[in-house]
Design a protein around this motif. Structure first.
Motif, PDB file in Angstrom:
ATOM      1  N   ILE A   7     -27.347  53.747  22.464  1.00 54.96           N
ATOM      2  CA  ILE A   7     -27.476  52.628  22.730  1.00 54.96           C
ATOM      3  C   ILE A   7     -29.003  52.267  23.174  1.00 54.96           C
ATOM      4  N   PRO A   8     -29.743  51.195  22.480  1.00 46.92           N
ATOM      5  CA  PRO A   8     -30.928  50.994  22.832  1.00 46.92           C
ATOM      6  C   PRO A   8     -31.302  50.904  24.403  1.00 46.92           C
ATOM      7  N   THR A   9     -32.663  51.215  24.477  1.00 51.05           N
ATOM      8  CA  THR A   9     -32.878  51.345  26.010  1.00 51.05           C
ATOM      9  C   THR A   9     -32.870  49.924  26.493  1.00 51.05           C
ATOM     10  N   PHE A  10     -33.211  48.898  25.794  1.00 50.28           N
ATOM     11  CA  PHE A  10     -33.032  47.557  26.180  1.00 50.28           C
ATOM     12  C   PHE A  10     -31.771  47.089  26.647  1.00 50.28           C
ATOM     13  N   LEU A  11     -30.660  47.780  26.087  1.00 42.95           N
ATOM     14  CA  LEU A  11     -29.424  47.324  26.543  1.00 42.95           C
ATOM     15  C   LEU A  11     -28.530  48.424  27.550  1.00 42.95           C
ATOM     16  N   ARG A  12     -29.355  49.493  28.102  1.00 42.27           N
ATOM     17  CA  ARG A  12     -28.877  50.395  28.906  1.00 42.27           C
ATOM     18  C   ARG A  12     -28.565  49.906  30.409  1.00 42.27           C
ATOM     19  N   PRO A  13     -29.674  49.348  31.097  1.00 45.00           N
ATOM     20  CA  PRO A  13     -29.809  48.905  32.177  1.00 45.00           C
ATOM     21  C   PRO A  13     -28.611  47.735  32.659  1.00 45.00           C
ATOM     22  N   TYR A  14     -28.536  47.579  34.048  1.00 46.96           N
ATOM     23  CA  TYR A  14     -27.422  46.511  34.446  1.00 46.96           C
ATOM     24  C   TYR A  14     -28.271  45.243  34.116  1.00 46.96           C
ATOM     25  N   ASP A  15     -29.357  45.206  34.110  1.00 46.53           N
ATOM     26  CA  ASP A  15     -29.993  43.759  33.865  1.00 46.53           C
ATOM     27  C   ASP A  15     -30.465  43.926  32.315  1.00 46.53           C
ATOM     28  N   ARG A  16     -29.595  44.261  31.590  1.00 43.43           N
ATOM     29  CA  ARG A  16     -29.923  44.591  30.092  1.00 43.43           C
ATOM     30  C   ARG A  16     -30.394  43.268  29.402  1.00 43.43           C
ATOM     31  N   ARG A  17     -31.362  43.464  28.428  1.00 41.97           N
ATOM     32  CA  ARG A  17     -31.962  42.025  27.841  1.00 41.97           C
ATOM     33  C   ARG A  17     -32.854  42.799  26.507  1.00 41.97           C
ATOM     34  N   LEU A  18     -32.243  41.979  25.342  1.00 39.31           N
ATOM     35  CA  LEU A  18     -33.203  42.173  24.183  1.00 39.31           C
ATOM     36  C   LEU A  18     -33.518  40.738  23.804  1.00 39.31           C
ATOM     37  N   HIS A  19     -34.664  40.270  24.221  1.00 35.11           N
ATOM     38  CA  HIS A  19     -35.253  39.136  23.803  1.00 35.11           C
ATOM     39  C   HIS A  19     -36.588  39.095  22.987  1.00 35.11           C
ATOM     40  N   PRO A  20     -37.095  38.248  22.287  1.00 37.78           N
ATOM     41  CA  PRO A  20     -38.150  38.262  21.778  1.00 37.78           C
ATOM     42  C   PRO A  20     -39.463  38.868  22.609  1.00 37.78           C
ATOM     43  N   PRO A  21     -39.877  38.385  23.629  1.00 36.27           N
ATOM     44  CA  PRO A  21     -40.946  38.901  24.527  1.00 36.27           C
ATOM     45  C   PRO A  21     -40.654  40.479  24.921  1.00 36.27           C
ATOM     46  N   ASP A  22     -39.567  40.905  24.982  1.00 34.99           N
ATOM     47  CA  ASP A  22     -39.338  42.277  25.106  1.00 34.99           C
ATOM     48  C   ASP A  22     -39.491  42.998  23.887  1.00 34.99           C
ATOM     49  N   VAL A  23     -39.392  42.833  22.732  1.00 36.90           N
ATOM     50  CA  VAL A  23     -39.596  43.538  21.536  1.00 36.90           C
ATOM     51  C   VAL A  23     -41.348  43.434  21.477  1.00 36.90           C
ATOM     52  N   GLN A  24     -41.908  42.420  21.449  1.00 38.94           N
ATOM     53  CA  GLN A  24     -43.072  41.948  21.285  1.00 38.94           C
ATOM     54  C   GLN A  24     -43.836  42.752  22.349  1.00 38.94           C
ATOM     55  N   ASP A  25     -43.634  42.963  23.402  1.00 33.03           N
ATOM     56  CA  ASP A  25     -44.444  43.535  24.506  1.00 33.03           C
ATOM     57  C   ASP A  25     -43.942  45.054  24.614  1.00 33.03           C
ATOM     58  N   THR A  26     -43.329  45.727  23.815  1.00 27.76           N
ATOM     59  CA  THR A  26     -42.921  47.088  24.033  1.00 27.76           C
ATOM     60  C   THR A  26     -43.614  47.729  22.699  1.00 27.76           C
TER      61      THR A  26
END
Length: 456
Positions: A279-298
């Motif tokens: 599972i991608p690290t973006f989707l593992r935490p309780y507050d999971r999130r895969l939004h455009p800023p998350d990808v662009q800032d990582t």
């Protein structure tokens, strides 16, 4: 004289047993409660033969407990499992050889987990390298039109399987002779089938027709309607032991205890060299999130794999599949490291990087029956994703507008596997209605994300 001799005989036996028990308790062989039990019995007014019976019974129970709890597993379990059992019980290993070497305790590696049954378990992927100075600038090219993966990402995606691959597989399965049938494809009654040209297939047999429907209609939905390249070629088949196609494995069919005459089985192309998928690290935490800023800032984002995950989230929400991310999320209550485990029923092609959405039989029927229990998990994952492949989003918008997914599924059934229309029921109308509601929910999420990240 007879009674006296009898009493003397019992007294001597009791004295001998008590002496041995004292000696065994003192040496630590038997627990101290044996001595306490003996003293209580002696202090009581019970007849001596009664005390003797009690002591013998307790001793026998203790010895039998040792035999059943330790000795039998030592001979029935594999050596590693028997050793682990002994260490868990806090005892010395019972070494059946003349060597006095002590087996070290078994330490469970919590980084190794079970995955798909025919995919070897592997260690966690290596930690990503330190980000380069150019990473953030590169990430700006990953998103187009606000919430869609860019052409750069689309061009980097593995080719996967198309409708032609599915058609060729179906024609092949209809004609090829089966020369070998063996275990090795998941559940107990599944079989790994080898054809006369060396190709192999997972043959899925189920007593429950719901699971056959879930597998094949899930394939129609993913491959023909959504256009996902991640589903391996799949078709229906019918096992006829008397036919030329199946005659070579007639005995194996009998051993598998398949009721073959009026049942459909699912033939899925077997893909070798598969790895576990995480599972991608973006989707593992309780507050999971895969939004455009998350990808662009990582830095150092594997956009090619993330784009496939965005498709998987949509597909699993539509079908209410519980056997991938939901499986990991649900088991967090017992194992806090479950989100670091491989996703169940998901594998990665080692040669191309293609994610394979495997074993979809729980979707569309069984998963829908359990929505009251698992829907909050499904919603949590869908709400976390705000980046989509343009082709997948367009398919969802088209299905939402035309409200015709039931007709499309029935048409795919008739055109792909027409000879099974009278054997396997089509997707029930109530399930089609649920699917339409879930299409509407995915459409709502796409529109919401578009409004949040409008391209400037």
């Amino acid at each position: 004289m007879y009674d006296g001799g009898k009493r003397h005989k019992h007294t001597g036996a009791a004295h001998l047993i008590r002496s041995n028990l004292h000696r065994m308790c003192a040496s630590g062989v038997l627990p101290s409660w044996y001595a306490e039990l003996q003293h209580k019995l002696v202090a009581s007014n019970r007849p001596r033969y009664f005390r003797l019976v009690c002591i013998c019974t307790a001793t026998s129970a203790f010895v039998m407990g040792i035999i059943i709890g330790l000795m039998i597993p030592m001979y029935l379990l594999p050596p590693s499992a028997a050793s682990a059992l002994l260490h868990a019980a806090g005892s010395r290993p019972l070494n059946r050889s003349s060597s006095s070497t002590v087996v070290p305790p078994v330490v469970l590696d919590r980084t190794v987990f079970d995955t798909v049954s025919f995919v070897p378990a592997v260690q966690q992927p290596p930690v990503a390298a330190q980000p380069s100075a150019e990473s953030t600038a590169v990430n700006s090219s990953l998103i187009a039109n606000g919430v869609y993966w860019s052409d750069t990402v689309e061009m980097a995606l593995p080719q996967g399987y198309d409708s032609t691959s599915a058609s060729e597989w179906r024609k092949f399965v209809r004609k090829a002779r089966v020369i070998k049938m063996e275990e090795g494809c998941g559940r107990m009654q599944n079989r790994l089938v080898t054809f006369d040209n060396g190709s192999t297939s997972c043959c899925r047999y189920r007593q429950n027709v719901d699971q056959i429907q879930g597998e094949i209609f899930g394939f129609y939905l993913g491959r023909y309607i959504l256009g996902l390249p991640n589903l391996t070629p799949t078709t229906l088949s019918r096992v006829k032991p008397q036919s030329r196609q199946w005659a070579s494995v007639k005995a194996q069919v009998s051993l598998a205890q398949w009721a073959t005459e009026e049942k459909a089985v699912v033939m899925t192309k077997f893909v070798p060299l598969l790895l576990s998928a995480y599972i991608p690290t973006f989707l593992r935490p309780y507050d999971r999130r895969l939004h455009p800023p998350d990808v662009q800032d990582t830095p150092d984002v594997d956009a090619s794999e993330l784009a496939q995950w965005s498709d998987l989230v949509v597909f699993d929400y539509l079908t209410a599949n519980m056997d991938r991310m939901i499986n990991n999320m649900y088991n967090l209550q017992w194992n806090p490291t479950m989100m670091d485990a491989p996703a169940h029923n998901l594998a990665k092609d080692a040669s191309t990087g293609l994610l394979l959405f495997l074993d979809n039989e729980s979707g569309l029927l069984h998963g829908y029956r359990l929505l009251d229990k698992y829907e909050h998990y499904h919603k949590s994952i869908l709400n976390a994703v705000c980046i989509f492949r343009r082709s997948t989003a367009d398919a969802i918008k088209r299905l939402y507008k035309q409200n015709n997914v039931g007709e499309l599924l029935r048409s795919a059934f008739k055109s792909s596997d027409p000879e099974f229309v009278d054997i396997l029921p089509s997707l029930p109308e109530k399930n089609v209605k649920i699917l339409n509601k879930r299409i509407a929910r995915v459409h709502e999420q796409i529109v919401k994300c578009e409004s949040m990240y409008k391209s400037t």
